[in-house]
Motif scaffolding. Structure first.
Motif, PDB file in Angstrom:
ATOM      1  N   LEU A  71      24.830 -46.573  20.328  1.00  0.00           N
ATOM      2  CA  LEU A  71      23.296 -47.259  19.227  1.00  0.00           C
ATOM      3  C   LEU A  71      22.821 -45.372  19.155  1.00  0.00           C
ATOM      4  O   LEU A  71      22.074 -45.566  18.104  1.00  0.00           O
ATOM      5  CB  LEU A  71      23.234 -48.679  20.337  1.00  0.00           C
ATOM      6  CG  LEU A  71      23.560 -49.136  19.339  1.00  0.00           C
ATOM      7  CD1 LEU A  71      23.321 -50.062  20.706  1.00  0.00           C
ATOM      8  CD2 LEU A  71      23.319 -49.724  18.361  1.00  0.00           C
ATOM      9  N   GLU A  72      22.908 -45.469  20.498  1.00  0.00           N
ATOM     10  CA  GLU A  72      22.123 -44.101  20.582  1.00  0.00           C
ATOM     11  C   GLU A  72      22.264 -42.722  19.869  1.00  0.00           C
ATOM     12  O   GLU A  72      21.935 -41.934  19.739  1.00  0.00           O
ATOM     13  CB  GLU A  72      21.155 -43.723  22.713  1.00  0.00           C
ATOM     14  CG  GLU A  72      21.238 -44.848  23.747  1.00  0.00           C
ATOM     15  CD  GLU A  72      19.821 -44.780  23.162  1.00  0.00           C
ATOM     16  OE1 GLU A  72      18.962 -43.871  22.330  1.00  0.00           O
ATOM     17  OE2 GLU A  72      18.843 -45.848  24.000  1.00  0.00           O
ATOM     18  N   GLY A  74      23.661 -42.655  17.020  1.00  0.00           N
ATOM     19  CA  GLY A  74      23.119 -43.044  15.890  1.00  0.00           C
ATOM     20  C   GLY A  74      24.637 -43.535  14.989  1.00  0.00           C
ATOM     21  O   GLY A  74      24.847 -43.696  13.549  1.00  0.00           O
ATOM     22  N   LYS A  77      24.022 -49.046  14.833  1.00  0.00           N
ATOM     23  CA  LYS A  77      23.502 -49.760  14.609  1.00  0.00           C
ATOM     24  C   LYS A  77      23.236 -50.936  14.714  1.00  0.00           C
ATOM     25  O   LYS A  77      24.060 -51.895  14.729  1.00  0.00           O
ATOM     26  CB  LYS A  77      22.666 -49.616  13.241  1.00  0.00           C
ATOM     27  CG  LYS A  77      22.807 -50.025  12.079  1.00  0.00           C
ATOM     28  CD  LYS A  77      22.293 -49.462  10.892  1.00  0.00           C
ATOM     29  CE  LYS A  77      22.766 -50.120   9.478  1.00  0.00           C
ATOM     30  NZ  LYS A  77      24.354 -49.730   9.185  1.00  0.00           N
TER      31      LYS A  77
END
Length: 368
Positions: A71-72, A74, A77
């Protein structure tokens, strides 16, 4: 009494090395992310056949941190879907939902208990971004089919290898087969610490860096936080214990296979269904799980004979109160059928041949 698992006996095998390792760490005055952790991470990465290993607090954290890192970075999501076996310990699903992703349950293959790749297509949607195969009971999932499907649809593959330390799939170790893998070192595992512990293995340097940072409050430099991280680190003491045990893992897994082979050949009871395997030599037999419609009666029968058993797992994740509003499935008949009929008999590297014989005879004597 034949215990299902005797941790005192198992850990006594490693003495005095465990006590010496503990003293060394205590005397060092360095207890978090020091030399012992670095040495174990390097050794376990080499063992698994990957360049990166990050020690973390436990197996659930290992899985959760993989998703947090994606998630960090990208790559994932919030709201993306992850295909997860319906027949698994709830931790596999907790890691997905905890990070704002959506778990989509896929029924298992009834013979292997693992995710059925033939059912992935019908679970796929436009939001699917990853697959989380679980190597349940120490048997690697059908990774050829899973990886082929993932490649066709550009999906991540994250291994839940919490029960598969040292397991092999077509020559490669569990932990090296997908984009990343999560391990638990809970004391009952094939490679168990003397407390909680876990690790992530991966070939992806960027992912490894993100996980190492996230697990240390989101910090690479003290008091400088680049992510909203957590505190999840494999401590020096547990790392030192694991380093003592790791060189023995293959030999102890081989002993587990010997016992499992005896069970497969010598348990003959029409009321009992044994595991069906095409490659038992690759399985590390974290648990020997048989099935019976008379589970309660068989368990009571074995208990009367002094043989302890356990049930992995009596209630499927989608039936748990925790997910009454989050995993709404009318029925998952294969998963529910497995949950209602599985029973695990003793299997660990410390069992004697006489004890194995006693278990076999006990199961064979069971009758309606």
């Amino acid at each position: 009494m034949i215990k299902f698992l005797d941790l005192q006996q198992i850990n006594a095998f490693f003495e005095p090395a465990l006590s010496l390792a503990a003293k060394k760490i205590i005397d060092s005055g360095w207890y978090i992310r020091g030399r012992a952790s670095a040495e174990f991470e390097s050794a376990f990465a080499l063992f698994c056949g990957v360049p990166h290993c990050i020690g973390v607090g436990n197996g659930l954290d290992a899985l959760t941190l993989i998703f947090k890192a994606y998630l960090e970075l990208g790559i994932l999501k919030a709201g993306d879907e992850v295909l997860v076996p319906a027949n698994t310990y709830i931790a596999s699903i907790l890691a997905v939902s905890e990070t704002g992703l959506i778990p989509v349950l896929v029924e298992p293959d009834e013979e292997s208990f693992n995710l059925n790749p033939l059912l992935l297509e019908q679970a796929l949607t436009s939001k699917t971004r990853a697959i989380l195969p679980v190597h349940l009971y120490g048997r690697v999932a059908n990774m050829d089919a899973i990886l082929l499907f993932a490649k066709a649809y550009d999906l991540l593959v994250i291994e839940d290898a919490a029960q598969a330390h040292g397991a092999i799939y077509e020559g490669d170790r569990a932990g090296s087969l997908g984009d990343a893998a999560a391990f638990s070192f809970y004391p009952t595992k094939n490679l168990g610490a003397l407390g909680d512990g876990g690790a992530v293995t991966t070939k992806d340097a960027s992912l490894a860096e993100a996980i190492r940072t996230l697990s240390n409050y989101g910090s690479q430099i003290k008091y400088v936080n680049i992510y909203k991280g957590v505190n999840s680190r494999l401590d020096e003491l547990q790392a030192a214990f694991l380093s003592v045990k790791l060189p023995y893992l293959d030999k102890q897994n081989a002993r587990r296979r010997e016992i499992a082979m005896r069970y497969l050949k010598e348990i003959v009871n029409p009321l009992v269904r044994l595991p069906q395997l095409s490659n038992p030599e690759e399985h590390v037999w974290h648990a020997f799980v048989l099935r019976t419609e008379q589970r309660e009666a068989l368990q009571k029968h074995l208990q009367c004979l002094g043989i302890e058993t356990l049930i992995y797992y009596p209630k499927a994740p989608h039936q748990q109160e925790a997910y009454k509003n989050g995993l709404v499935y009318e029925t998952l008949p294969i998963t529910e059928g497995i949950a209602a009929t599985v029973l695990s008999i003793p299997l660990n590297s410390m069992l004697t041949e006489a004890e194995v014989t006693e278990v076999i005879e006990g199961v064979n004597r069971f009758a309606n």
